[in-house]
Design an enzyme around this catalytic site. Structure first.
Site, PDB file in Angstrom:
ATOM      1  N   HIS A 130      68.902  25.879  49.617  1.00  0.00           N
ATOM      2  CA  HIS A 130      69.067  26.726  48.438  1.00  0.00           C
ATOM      3  C   HIS A 130      69.615  25.813  47.338  1.00  0.00           C
ATOM      4  O   HIS A 130      70.253  24.793  47.643  1.00  0.00           O
ATOM      5  CB  HIS A 130      70.075  27.842  48.716  1.00  0.00           C
ATOM      6  CG  HIS A 130      69.592  28.851  49.718  1.00  0.00           C
ATOM      7  ND1 HIS A 130      70.241  29.077  50.908  1.00  0.00           N
ATOM      8  CD2 HIS A 130      68.525  29.678  49.689  1.00  0.00           C
ATOM      9  CE1 HIS A 130      69.583  30.014  51.579  1.00  0.00           C
ATOM     10  NE2 HIS A 130      68.530  30.392  50.866  1.00  0.00           N
ATOM     11  N   ASP A 139      73.092  25.176  48.035  1.00  0.00           N
ATOM     12  CA  ASP A 139      73.383  24.323  49.211  1.00  0.00           C
ATOM     13  C   ASP A 139      73.399  22.879  48.723  1.00  0.00           C
ATOM     14  O   ASP A 139      74.181  22.054  49.199  1.00  0.00           O
ATOM     15  CB  ASP A 139      72.272  24.422  50.279  1.00  0.00           C
ATOM     16  CG  ASP A 139      72.204  25.791  50.944  1.00  0.00           C
ATOM     17  OD1 ASP A 139      73.264  26.382  51.188  1.00  0.00           O
ATOM     18  OD2 ASP A 139      71.070  26.248  51.229  1.00  0.00           O
ATOM     19  N   GLU A 184      57.766  33.637  49.418  1.00  0.00           N
ATOM     20  CA  GLU A 184      58.060  34.061  50.806  1.00  0.00           C
ATOM     21  C   GLU A 184      58.160  35.582  50.821  1.00  0.00           C
ATOM     22  O   GLU A 184      59.212  36.133  50.505  1.00  0.00           O
ATOM     23  CB  GLU A 184      59.374  33.409  51.275  1.00  0.00           C
ATOM     24  CG  GLU A 184      59.769  33.843  52.679  1.00  0.00           C
ATOM     25  CD  GLU A 184      61.112  33.258  53.135  1.00  0.00           C
ATOM     26  OE1 GLU A 184      61.680  32.378  52.449  1.00  0.00           O
ATOM     27  OE2 GLU A 184      61.595  33.701  54.189  1.00  0.00           O
ATOM     28  N   GLU A 198      56.982  33.864  56.907  1.00  0.00           N
ATOM     29  CA  GLU A 198      58.028  33.973  57.931  1.00  0.00           C
ATOM     30  C   GLU A 198      57.554  34.984  58.969  1.00  0.00           C
ATOM     31  O   GLU A 198      57.216  36.130  58.634  1.00  0.00           O
ATOM     32  CB  GLU A 198      59.369  34.407  57.315  1.00  0.00           C
ATOM     33  CG  GLU A 198      60.391  34.709  58.403  1.00  0.00           C
ATOM     34  CD  GLU A 198      61.831  34.688  57.987  1.00  0.00           C
ATOM     35  OE1 GLU A 198      62.208  33.901  57.091  1.00  0.00           O
ATOM     36  OE2 GLU A 198      62.601  35.471  58.584  1.00  0.00           O
ATOM     37  N   HIS A 203      59.137  38.439  58.902  1.00  0.00           N
ATOM     38  CA  HIS A 203      58.798  39.246  57.728  1.00  0.00           C
ATOM     39  C   HIS A 203      57.421  39.888  57.895  1.00  0.00           C
ATOM     40  O   HIS A 203      57.211  41.039  57.497  1.00  0.00           O
ATOM     41  CB  HIS A 203      58.821  38.394  56.461  1.00  0.00           C
ATOM     42  CG  HIS A 203      60.178  37.824  56.139  1.00  0.00           C
ATOM     43  ND1 HIS A 203      60.408  37.026  55.052  1.00  0.00           N
ATOM     44  CD2 HIS A 203      61.377  37.942  56.763  1.00  0.00           C
ATOM     45  CE1 HIS A 203      61.681  36.667  55.012  1.00  0.00           C
ATOM     46  NE2 HIS A 203      62.287  37.205  56.065  1.00  0.00           N
ATOM     47  N   ASP A 254      66.286  42.479  59.810  1.00  0.00           N
ATOM     48  CA  ASP A 254      65.671  41.154  59.950  1.00  0.00           C
ATOM     49  C   ASP A 254      66.506  40.342  60.952  1.00  0.00           C
ATOM     50  O   ASP A 254      67.658  40.023  60.691  1.00  0.00           O
ATOM     51  CB  ASP A 254      65.683  40.489  58.568  1.00  0.00           C
ATOM     52  CG  ASP A 254      64.996  39.143  58.555  1.00  0.00           C
ATOM     53  OD1 ASP A 254      64.305  38.793  59.525  1.00  0.00           O
ATOM     54  OD2 ASP A 254      65.168  38.430  57.546  1.00  0.00           O
ATOM     55  N   ASP A 280      65.744  37.274  62.693  1.00  0.00           N
ATOM     56  CA  ASP A 280      65.739  35.801  62.703  1.00  0.00           C
ATOM     57  C   ASP A 280      66.054  35.242  64.088  1.00  0.00           C
ATOM     58  O   ASP A 280      66.883  34.337  64.258  1.00  0.00           O
ATOM     59  CB  ASP A 280      66.729  35.239  61.670  1.00  0.00           C
ATOM     60  CG  ASP A 280      66.318  35.564  60.236  1.00  0.00           C
ATOM     61  OD1 ASP A 280      65.117  35.698  59.981  1.00  0.00           O
ATOM     62  OD2 ASP A 280      67.221  35.675  59.377  1.00  0.00           O
ATOM     63  N   ASP A 326      63.477  29.496  60.566  1.00  0.00           N
ATOM     64  CA  ASP A 326      64.515  30.279  59.877  1.00  0.00           C
ATOM     65  C   ASP A 326      65.141  31.189  60.934  1.00  0.00           C
ATOM     66  O   ASP A 326      64.798  32.366  61.048  1.00  0.00           O
ATOM     67  CB  ASP A 326      63.897  31.072  58.716  1.00  0.00           C
ATOM     68  CG  ASP A 326      64.967  31.558  57.738  1.00  0.00           C
ATOM     69  OD1 ASP A 326      66.163  31.349  58.011  1.00  0.00           O
ATOM     70  OD2 ASP A 326      64.604  32.151  56.701  1.00  0.00           O
TER      71      ASP A 326
HETATM   72  C1  GLO Z   1      65.641  36.143  54.376  1.00  0.00           C
HETATM   73  C2  GLO Z   1      64.885  34.932  54.141  1.00  0.00           C
HETATM   74  C3  GLO Z   1      65.760  33.773  53.704  1.00  0.00           C
HETATM   75  C4  GLO Z   1      64.958  32.742  52.987  1.00  0.00           C
HETATM   76  C5  GLO Z   1      65.817  31.644  52.426  1.00  0.00           C
HETATM   77  C6  GLO Z   1      65.030  30.651  51.627  1.00  0.00           C
HETATM   78  O1  GLO Z   1      65.187  37.106  54.908  1.00  0.00           O
HETATM   79  O2  GLO Z   1      64.131  34.595  55.258  1.00  0.00           O
HETATM   80  O3  GLO Z   1      66.416  33.214  54.809  1.00  0.00           O
HETATM   81  O4  GLO Z   1      64.005  32.184  53.808  1.00  0.00           O
HETATM   82  O5  GLO Z   1      66.806  32.202  51.634  1.00  0.00           O
HETATM   83  O6  GLO Z   1      64.740  31.163  50.401  1.00  0.00           O
HETATM   84 MG    MG Z   2      62.931  32.874  55.559  1.00  0.00          MG
END
Ligand code: GLO
Ligand code: MG
Length: 346
Positions: A51, A54, A176, A212, A215, A250, A252, A285
């Site tokens: 980010h 980051d 994304e 992703e 998602h 979500d 992950d 991710d």
């Molecule tokens: C959240 C997203 C998040 C993005 C990350 C990069 O649901 O997956 O993790 O991938 O902030 O922009």
């Molecule tokens: Mg992501």
């Protein structure tokens, strides 16, 4: 099918998270960026995704000159470690100016904040040696349908994308998509939406997408089909592989941990499209479970990679010729069982 791709791996500092959820505090102590970079190296990953904050912490309190100085220092640091910056993403969901969305906020000043901050993100990316910008449009959507004009929101998104495309003529924007969370409904829920939006911008060639897995599942779609769709347009510029158990928050989860067959189909789709042969990375991710102890903190990343590699072996040893014969005979029943037995090592 490209059989020899040597995949390169990537994750972001946020993937070494501390276990906080809406119902409880962290379960692991916060760690420094240096610790995370060392962990990435130790795991043998090739790249890190960032980010904007980051890369340059407290970005909103710093001057342009200071931001550039810190980005250059980070680049040196990464070069020294032999680690590539895969992408930079504007984090447009923390700051008070993004409470009502960023590019689609109803407040003009807040929309301007989002665009200005995104331009800084592009500058940081350039200094880190990447032109890839990831746009997870976290708060671009509504909690209640009547709060925003959906048509106007699309115009605002296009304006924001155009501002970024003009700011750096080499930047590539990878959207994304995610259908929900934090919003009830997001404006760009699927790859189809992302690629359609690309065509409204001033330079559609430079607007692509990132898939992703979780998602896509949350949108009720098959991640492997999303991969094939994006690749048909040469627009799959990054992936966030992970897993998701059904339609809930979500999750992950580690890649392949919930649905191995879907992992197999995703890797097969990546392989058949030559993903990774044009410099793309396999990014995970994924987050540790809240219960994960400090001493096991990086295992979800090592496991995701290991699973990817084991599934890749399954993809590369799948009897494609036999599968084609079954397809020609419309014997999908046998094909179904063949996939299952192959995955079970029979
Ligand atoms: C959240 C997203 C998040 C993005 C990350 C990069 O649901 O997956 O993790 O991938 O902030 O922009
Ligand atoms: Mg992501």
């Amino acid at each position: 099918m490209s059989r020899k791709t040597r995949y390169r791996y990537c994750f972001g500092p946020w993937n070494l998270s501390e276990g906080q959820d809406p119902y409880g505090p962290t379960t692991r102590p916060a760690q420094s960026f240096d610790w995370k970079l060392a962990a990435l190296k130790k795991l043998g990953f090739d790249a890190m995704m960032f980010h904007d904050d980051d890369a340059v912490p407290d970005i909103d309190t710093k001057s342009e000159a200071q931001i550039r100085k810190e980005a250059r220092e980070l680049k040196k640091r990464l070069d020294g470690e032999g680690i590539v910056a895969e992408m930079v993403a504007p984090r447009l969901w923390f700051h008070p100016n993004t409470v009502d969305g960023a590019y689609t906020s109803n407040d003009k000043k807040h929309r301007q904040y989002a665009i200005d901050r995104s331009k800084r993100t592009l500058d940081i990316a350039h200094l880190l040696g990447t032109e890839l910008i990831v746009l997870w449009l976290a708060r671009e959507g509504t909690y209640i349908r009547e709060a925003k004009d959906g048509r106007r929101s699309i115009e605002l998104l296009v304006e924001a994308l155009d501002a970024m495309l003009s700011h750096n003529p080499r930047a590539r924007l990878a959207i994304e998509p995610k259908p929900n969370e934090p919003m009830d409904h997001a404006y760009v829920p699927t790859i189809g939406h992302a690629l359609a939006l690309a065509h409204l911008t001033c330079d559609p060639k430079r607007v692509g997408c990132l898939i992703e897995s979780a998602h896509a599942i949350l949108a009720g779609l098959d991640p492997a089909d999303e991969i094939d769709f994006a690749c048909s347009f040469n627009k799959l510029w990054s992936v966030h592989l992970n897993d998701q158990n059904g339609l809930k928050y979500d999750q992950d989860r580690p890649f392949g941990c919930t649905n191995l067959r879907s992992a197999f189909d995703q890797v097969r789709a990546l392989e058949r499209n030559g993903y990774g042969t044009r410099g793309e990375y396999i990014c995970f991710d994924v987050h540790p479970f809240r219960t994960t102890k400090v001493e096991h903190w990086t295992e979800h990343l090592a496991n995701s990679r290991r699973t990817f590699e084991l599934v890749l072996e399954k993809v590369r040893t799948f009897d494609e010729k036999g599968a084609r014969a079954l397809i020609a005979n419309r014997d999908y029943q046998a094909l179904d069982q063949r996939v299952i037995e192959h995955l079970l090592g029979k």
